[in-house]
Motif scaffolding. Structure first.
Motif, PDB file in Angstrom:
ATOM      1  N   MET A   1       0.847  -1.208   0.000  1.00  0.00           N
ATOM      2  CA  MET A   1       0.000   0.000   0.000  1.00  0.00           C
ATOM      3  C   MET A   1       0.870   1.242   0.000  1.00  0.00           C
ATOM      4  N   SER A   2       0.363   2.311  -0.674  1.00  0.00           N
ATOM      5  CA  SER A   2       1.103   3.569  -0.710  1.00  0.00           C
ATOM      6  C   SER A   2       1.003   4.262   0.629  1.00  0.00           C
ATOM      7  N   SER A   3       2.110   4.793   1.090  1.00  0.00           N
ATOM      8  CA  SER A   3       2.150   5.474   2.382  1.00  0.00           C
ATOM      9  C   SER A   3       1.486   6.830   2.344  1.00  0.00           C
ATOM     10  N   SER A   4       1.138   7.336   1.143  1.00  0.00           N
ATOM     11  CA  SER A   4       0.571   8.671   1.020  1.00  0.00           C
ATOM     12  C   SER A   4      -0.944   8.664   1.081  1.00  0.00           C
ATOM     13  N   LYS A   5      -1.561   7.505   1.354  1.00  0.00           N
ATOM     14  CA  LYS A   5      -3.010   7.396   1.235  1.00  0.00           C
ATOM     15  C   LYS A   5      -3.737   8.385   2.131  1.00  0.00           C
ATOM     16  N   GLN A   6      -3.299   8.559   3.364  1.00  0.00           N
ATOM     17  CA  GLN A   6      -4.006   9.406   4.310  1.00  0.00           C
ATOM     18  C   GLN A   6      -3.441  10.821   4.390  1.00  0.00           C
ATOM     19  N   ALA A   7      -2.357  11.109   3.700  1.00  0.00           N
ATOM     20  CA  ALA A   7      -1.728  12.430   3.795  1.00  0.00           C
ATOM     21  C   ALA A   7      -2.538  13.464   3.026  1.00  0.00           C
ATOM     22  N   PRO A   8      -2.749  14.668   3.599  1.00  0.00           N
ATOM     23  CA  PRO A   8      -3.465  15.722   2.873  1.00  0.00           C
ATOM     24  C   PRO A   8      -2.711  16.085   1.596  1.00  0.00           C
ATOM     25  N   ARG A 146       1.821  11.883  -5.480  1.00  0.00           N
ATOM     26  CA  ARG A 146       0.441  12.022  -5.974  1.00  0.00           C
ATOM     27  C   ARG A 146       0.182  13.443  -6.459  1.00  0.00           C
ATOM     28  N   ARG A 147       0.679  14.420  -5.706  1.00  0.00           N
ATOM     29  CA  ARG A 147       0.449  15.824  -6.067  1.00  0.00           C
ATOM     30  C   ARG A 147       1.128  16.157  -7.408  1.00  0.00           C
ATOM     31  N   LEU A 148       2.353  15.656  -7.585  1.00  0.00           N
ATOM     32  CA  LEU A 148       3.057  15.879  -8.842  1.00  0.00           C
ATOM     33  C   LEU A 148       2.335  15.194 -10.003  1.00  0.00           C
ATOM     34  N   ASN A 149       1.833  13.992  -9.771  1.00  0.00           N
ATOM     35  CA  ASN A 149       1.093  13.306 -10.825  1.00  0.00           C
ATOM     36  C   ASN A 149      -0.183  14.049 -11.189  1.00  0.00           C
ATOM     37  N   LEU A 150      -0.862  14.604 -10.185  1.00  0.00           N
ATOM     38  CA  LEU A 150      -2.085  15.365 -10.461  1.00  0.00           C
ATOM     39  C   LEU A 150      -1.771  16.611 -11.281  1.00  0.00           C
ATOM     40  N   ALA A 151      -0.732  17.346 -10.893  1.00  0.00           N
ATOM     41  CA  ALA A 151      -0.351  18.544 -11.652  1.00  0.00           C
ATOM     42  C   ALA A 151       0.098  18.167 -13.058  1.00  0.00           C
ATOM     43  N   GLN A 152       0.898  17.111 -13.157  1.00  0.00           N
ATOM     44  CA  GLN A 152       1.391  16.674 -14.457  1.00  0.00           C
ATOM     45  C   GLN A 152       0.273  16.136 -15.342  1.00  0.00           C
ATOM     46  N   ALA A 153      -0.857  15.768 -14.746  1.00  0.00           N
ATOM     47  CA  ALA A 153      -1.980  15.275 -15.547  1.00  0.00           C
ATOM     48  C   ALA A 153      -2.519  16.354 -16.479  1.00  0.00           C
ATOM     49  N   PHE A 154      -2.267  17.620 -16.151  1.00  0.00           N
ATOM     50  CA  PHE A 154      -2.732  18.705 -17.009  1.00  0.00           C
ATOM     51  C   PHE A 154      -1.720  19.064 -18.087  1.00  0.00           C
ATOM     52  N   LYS A 315      -2.867   5.755  -4.858  1.00  0.00           N
ATOM     53  CA  LYS A 315      -3.387   5.684  -3.495  1.00  0.00           C
ATOM     54  C   LYS A 315      -3.265   4.279  -2.929  1.00  0.00           C
ATOM     55  N   TYR A 316      -3.140   3.298  -3.810  1.00  0.00           N
ATOM     56  CA  TYR A 316      -3.168   1.904  -3.380  1.00  0.00           C
ATOM     57  C   TYR A 316      -1.922   1.107  -3.765  1.00  0.00           C
ATOM     58  N   ILE A 317      -1.173   1.582  -4.745  1.00  0.00           N
ATOM     59  CA  ILE A 317       0.026   0.870  -5.202  1.00  0.00           C
ATOM     60  C   ILE A 317       1.235   1.774  -5.016  1.00  0.00           C
ATOM     61  N   ALA A 318       2.296   1.256  -4.459  1.00  0.00           N
ATOM     62  CA  ALA A 318       3.515   2.040  -4.243  1.00  0.00           C
ATOM     63  C   ALA A 318       4.056   2.554  -5.576  1.00  0.00           C
ATOM     64  N   PRO A 319       4.554   3.801  -5.601  1.00  0.00           N
ATOM     65  CA  PRO A 319       5.032   4.395  -6.856  1.00  0.00           C
ATOM     66  C   PRO A 319       6.051   3.541  -7.607  1.00  0.00           C
ATOM     67  N   GLY A 320       7.037   2.986  -6.887  1.00  0.00           N
ATOM     68  CA  GLY A 320       8.058   2.184  -7.548  1.00  0.00           C
ATOM     69  C   GLY A 320       7.483   0.953  -8.215  1.00  0.00           C
ATOM     70  N   ARG A 321       6.552   0.304  -7.547  1.00  0.00           N
ATOM     71  CA  ARG A 321       5.945  -0.900  -8.125  1.00  0.00           C
ATOM     72  C   ARG A 321       5.138  -0.553  -9.370  1.00  0.00           C
ATOM     73  N   LEU A 322       4.325   0.499  -9.308  1.00  0.00           N
ATOM     74  CA  LEU A 322       3.517   0.886 -10.469  1.00  0.00           C
ATOM     75  C   LEU A 322       4.408   1.304 -11.634  1.00  0.00           C
ATOM     76  N   LEU A 323       5.501   2.002 -11.316  1.00  0.00           N
ATOM     77  CA  LEU A 323       6.448   2.412 -12.364  1.00  0.00           C
ATOM     78  C   LEU A 323       7.036   1.193 -13.068  1.00  0.00           C
ATOM     79  N   SER A 324       7.411   0.177 -12.324  1.00  0.00           N
ATOM     80  CA  SER A 324       8.014  -1.013 -12.937  1.00  0.00           C
ATOM     81  C   SER A 324       6.994  -1.792 -13.761  1.00  0.00           C
ATOM     82  N   ILE A 325       5.744  -1.850 -13.307  1.00  0.00           N
ATOM     83  CA  ILE A 325       4.693  -2.534 -14.076  1.00  0.00           C
ATOM     84  C   ILE A 325       4.489  -1.858 -15.421  1.00  0.00           C
TER      85      ILE A 325
END
Length: 443
Positions: A1-8, A146-154, A315-325
């Protein structure tokens, strides 16, 4: 699980930073426009100036060289002043570079355009060096990726606009003569058609320069937060010495270098790849180029949608794991683009874009983890790695121009072995980053 799930996501010290986030995120769309109106024009420049693919690829060399040259000067600038000042200077250089297309068109030579691209991307380097860590600092480090991914989504929204403009306002309006027919023109006829085509080519840059002036005024007048704007007396040499000793960061710079190279290659040479495939089906060159650009736009639409989906997955998969997939999937699609000689290969290139969506901001977020007061210089190193977009495309262009074949596969197909190597490197970084995070290894 990603450690950022509960972080604002968008608050710092109890202050809501949604509005500043929206303003800075708009800059992501602006450099997305510049990046993705440029790729399709490599083919246009080659045709207008009657050049080889390799010579046309110098556009990408000039474009991404600006990123490399200005990244650390930009970091020093924002270290001394502020993120807002870096954004303003970046927007200003971007506008000046875009405006330089006017005298370049009047001169009628290729190299003034390369100078304009270089100045423009010096501005983009300032923007990216400022905006990425600014977004990174607009909340807890736990939710930074997550915040960088959201900004980069635009960013791909601007990129889609760039591709749309390239297709409908440049490629479709160029003179319909193909490359072979242009080679037969008299010097007088060639100069007239070249002048008309260059005027078509520069018009989007004139308009974007005007838009940038308006945005500069807006940003100048708005009050922006001081998040992350702490000054440090640390010398550049000291910061660099500390950074190179951090394995996670050092490998992240390398991975980003290969990622940007892969992205630029896949979005630039899909035009050459598709044109080759569609002309083999009996289509004329101009129609084949326009259809290839439509596939390029489809690739970016997949990229955009995938970015939002993958941001949710974080929110559910660690960044490194998702990147490798995603790296593994991109490598598989690259193999498909190499071995398939019909439209299936073009579909594979579209699939690669869906896999690339997460890569840049995720590598960025992973590499900056735990840098403390070295974030600004660390960001500069990651922006410098955008040089990969200048190094790899000419290599791929050389393979295409060589005309070499193997096993019945044309050189255009074989050239995608270079992006394949890049995705293997990215997969390795994602895997190592995930293992370090979950084994407690010092980064």
């Amino acid at each position: 699980m990603s450690s950022s799930k509960q972080a604002p996501l968008l608050s710092r010290d109890g202050v809501n930073l949604l509005l500043p986030f929206i303003i800075i995120t708009s800059c992501f769309a602006l450099w997305g426009f510049a990046n993705d109106i440029t790729g399709p024009l490599v083919k246009a420049f080659s045709k207008i100036f009657r050049m080889s693919v390799t010579e046309g690829a110098l556009v990408q060399v000039a474009f991404y060289l600006g990123y490399f040259c200005m990244a650390f000067p930009a970091a020093l600038f924002i270290q001394r002043y502020s993120y807002k000042a870096g954004v303003l200077l970046g927007l200003s250089l971007y506008a000046v570079g875009a405006a330089m297309f006017i005298p370049a068109q009047m001169a009628g030579f290729y190299y003034p355009f390369l100078a304009a691209y270089f100045i423009m991307t010096c501005g983009l380097s300032f923007l990216e060096t400022s905006c990425n860590p600014y977004i990174y600092c607009m909340g807890p480090e736990e939710s930074a990726t997550r915040r960088l991914n959201l900004a980069q989504a635009f960013n791909p929204i601007g990129a889609l606009a760039g591709m749309y403009v390239a297709m409908h306002f440049v490629q479709e309006r160029l003179h319909p003569l193909d490359t072979a027919e242009r080679a037969l023109l008299s010097p007088e006829e060639f100069e007239q058609i070249k002048s008309d085509d260059l005027w078509v080519l520069i018009q989007p840059y004139i308009y974007i320069a005007a838009v940038l002036v308006a945005i500069i005024i807006l940003v100048r007048l708005l009050k922006m937060p001081k998040a992350g704007d702490t000054r440090s007396s640390k010398k550049l040499s000291t910061a660099l010495g500390e950074l190179v000793r951090i394995k996670n960061y050092r490998e992240g710079v390398i991975a980003q270098f290969f990622y940007v190279g892969a992205q630029v290659m896949c979005w630039t040479f899909i035009i050459q790849y598709g044109t080759h495939v569609f002309m083999s089906e009996g289509m004329d060159e101009r129609s084949a180029e326009i259809l290839s650009q439509k596939f390029n736009i489809a690739a970016l639409i997949c990229f955009t949608c995938s970015r939002f989906v993958c941001t949710w997955f974080l929110k559910y998969i660690a960044p490194g794991r998702l990147l490798s997939i995603l790296g593994i999937l991109a490598a598989i699609f690259s193999v498909g683009a190499i071995v398939m000689t019909d439209r299936s290969g073009v579909y594979c290139l579209v699939g690669i874009s869906a896999c690339m969506s997460l890569m840049f901001p995720t590598i960025y977020g992973i590499a900056l983890r735990g840098l403390g007061d070295n974030v600004k210089f660390g960001s500069a190193g990651l922006i410098m790695s955008i040089l990969g977009g200048s190094v790899f495309p000419p290599l791929q262009a050389l393979v295409i121009d060589s005309g070499v074949t193997a096993g019945g596969l044309p050189s255009t197909n074989l050239s995608f072995a270079i992006p394949l190597i890049c995705f293997i490197v990215i997969t390795a970084y994602g895997t190592r980053a995930y293992r370090r995070t979950h084994s407690g290894e010092t980064e």
